[in-house]
Scaffold this active site. Structure first.
Site, PDB file in Angstrom:
ATOM      1  CE  LYS A  77      -3.771   6.714  -7.327  1.00 17.44           C
ATOM      2  NZ  LYS A  77      -3.016   7.720  -8.105  1.00 17.44           N
TER       3      LYS A  77
ATOM      4  CB  SER B  50      -9.781   2.616 -10.279  1.00 16.86           C
ATOM      5  OG  SER B  50     -10.728   3.571  -9.844  1.00 16.86           O
TER       6      SER B  50
END
Length: 417
Positions: A56, A311
Site C-alpha cells: 500500500k 501482499s
C-alpha cells in the site's frame, strides 16, 4: 500496443523509479516448499517486507507526490489498516500533514503503528463503529477543509503506484513468469498490474483471488458493473471490500471468470499457520490469500513459473487463537455440538467412553436444563483426523444421544461459541 497503454507503462515506470527514494525493490524469492508441493516453480514477491509491511505504500506515495506537485500539502484518508500506514509513512517522508480517520473499533496495535510511521506529520481521528461511518466523516472533513482525499484504490495515481510491483518482478527475473497470482479487494493492485503487463509482458497470465465473504470483483463481472455486496466477512480485512472501485473495474471488466477464485476464509487460516510454522513467514489474511488459492489451480500451474504476490504481513498476533480455531474447523478436525445429556448418574461417563483415543474435549459447558431429566451441553471436540467424527457420531446415535452439529451454523455459533 495502443498509445494509452504505452503511456500507462511509461508512467508506471516513473512511479517505480520514484519509489527508490524510500525503499529498494521488495525481494522476489523462490520458495522450495511450495514449489515441491505444487510441482511448479513458485516465486514469492514479498510485499510483506516493504517498510510498512504491505504494498500500500506504493500507491499512497505515488498519489501523494503528484498531489504535492500540484500544490497540495494537506491529505486525508480513511482506513483501519495498511493504507493508513502507507499514507502516514509517505506524509512523513514528504514533510506534509495527513489526517487519518479510523473506526473507533480499530485495534490499538494498528493505531500505534500508523502513529509511529507518521510521527508529527499525522493526526489520527477515531470516528464511527463501522468503516462506512469513518469514510463519510473523512470525506466531510475534506469538503470542510479543502484537504486532498487519498483513496485506498480507486485513484489513477494509486493504481500506477501499485503497478510498480509487476515492473519490479520483470526486472528481478530473467523473462516474464508464466503466471502471476495475487489478491484482489478494491482492485488497485490487480488493475495496476494487469494494465502494465498488457505491454510489459503480454504473455503472462494472471489469477485473482478474493475472499469468499467479499467477492466484489466476481459480483461486478456478473453484473457488468460494480455492485455493492449485501454483506461482507471482514476477516480478510486487507481484501474484504463491499464494492470494487469504478476506475479499477474499468481495467478489470474483461477478466475471464475462470481466472477469478473465491477462497474460503477458514481455509486461508490453514495457510497463515502453514507459512508461519514451515517457512517462518508472517502473513496477514490478505497476504496469505494468493498462496492459499494455489490449492485450487492444480494442473494450471504444474511445471509453470509462477509469481505469488504476498501482499501484506501486518498480522496482529492477538488474532492467532481465532486463526487456529478457524484452521481446525476448515481441516475438519474440530467440531462443536449441542448435546442433550440425560440427568442421571453415569450419563457423562457413558458419553466419555464413546470418545476415541485421539478425541479431546476442548470445551464443555452446560447451557440449560431443558427438562427435569435432560440438560443441553455445548461441547467442542478436537481430533487428529476428520474421519474420526464419523465414528463418533455413529457411536452417539447408537448410544441414544441426541445431538446437533453447529460447527457450520454461523448464526447459532455466534451466540454460543
Amino acid at each position: 500496443m495502443s498509445e494509452q497503454q504505452a503511456d500507462f507503462e511509461t508512467r508506471a515506470r516513473a512511479a517505480a523509479f520514484a519509489l527508490r527514494e524510500v525503499f529498494e525493490p521488495t525481494p522476489l524469492v523462490l520458495n522450495p516448499f511450495l514449489s515441491a508441493r505444487y510441482e511448479a516453480e513458485i516465486w514469492l514477491k514479498r510485499e510483506d517486507l516493504s517498510p510498512v509491511r504491505s504494498y500500500k505504500i506504493r500507491g499512497a506515495f505515488n498519489a501523494m507526490r503528484h498531489a504535492i506537485a500540484d500544490g497540495t500539502t494537506r491529505f486525508v484518508c480513511a482506513s483501519a489498516g495498511n493504507h493508513a500506514q502507507g499514507v502516514a509513512y509517505a506524509a512523513r517522508h514528504f514533510g506534509v500533514t495527513a489526517t487519518v480517520f479510523m473506526p473507533v473499533t480499530t485495534p490499538q496495535q494498528k493505531i500505534e503503528k500508523t502513529r509511529v510511521f507518521g510521527e508529527e506529520a499525522v493526526e489520527i481521528r477515531l470516528t464511527g463503529d463501522y468503516f462506512d461511518d469513518t469514510l463519510t466523516a473523512a470525506q466531510a472533513y475534506c469538503a470542510e477543509t479543502g484537504a486532498h482525499f487519498l483513496s485506498p484504490f480507486d485513484d489513477e495515481d494509486v493504481i500506477l503506484g501499485q503497478a510498480s510491483v509487476a515492473l519490479e518482478v520483470l526486472d528481478q527475473m530473467e523473462g516474464a513468469p508464466d503466471l502471476f497470482v495475487l489478491p484482489v479487494g478494491g482492485g488497485g493492485l490487480s488493475s495496476g498490474m494487469r494494465a502494465v503487463l498488457k505491454t510489459a509482458a503480454p504473455g503472462a497470465g494472471m489469477i485473482l483471488a478474493e475472499p469468499a465473504g467479499g467477492a466484489s470483483l466476481a459480483a461486478a463481472l456478473v453484473a457488468g458493473a460494480p455492485v455493492t455486496l449485501d454483506s461482507v466477512d471482514s476477516f480478510v480485512d486487507g481484501a474484504a471490500v463491499a464494492r470494487i472501485g469504478a476506475k479499477t473495474f474499468q481495467i478489470l471488466e474483461d477478466v475471464p471468470m475462470r481466472d477469478v477464485f473465491a477462497v474460503p476464509e477458514d481455509r486461508i487460516c490453514t495457510t497463515i499457520l502453514e507459512m508461519l510454522n514451515h517457512e517462518g513467514i508472517v502473513l496477514e489474511p490478505a497476504g496469505a490469500l494468493p498462496v492459499d488459492v494455489l490449492k485450487d489451480l492444480g494442473t494450471r500451474i504444474r511445471g509453470k513459473r509462477v509469481v505469488v504476490v504476498t501482499s501484506g504481513g501486518n498480522f496482529d498476533f492477538e488474532r492467532l487463537p481465532e486463526v487456529k480455531e478457524r484452521a481446525m474447523r476448515s481441516a475438519g478436525v474440530k467440531k462443536y455440538y449441542l448435546l442433550r445429556m440425560p440427568q442421571r448418574p453415569g450419563a457423562l461417563r457413558d458419553f466419555l467412553e464413546l470418545l476415541g483415543p485421539d478425541d479431546d474435549i476442548a470445551r464443555f459447558e452446560y447451557l440449560k436444563k431443558s427438562a427435569r431429566n435432560f440438560g443441553t451441553v455445548l461441547i467442542g471436540i478436537e481430533t487428529s483426523a476428520a474421519e474420526n467424527f464419523e465414528r463418533l457420531e455413529s457411536a452417539l446415535n447408537a448410544g441414544g444421544f441426541t445431538f446437533q452439529d453447529i460447527t457450520a451454523d454461523e448464526t447459532l455459533a455466534e451466540f454460543v461459541i
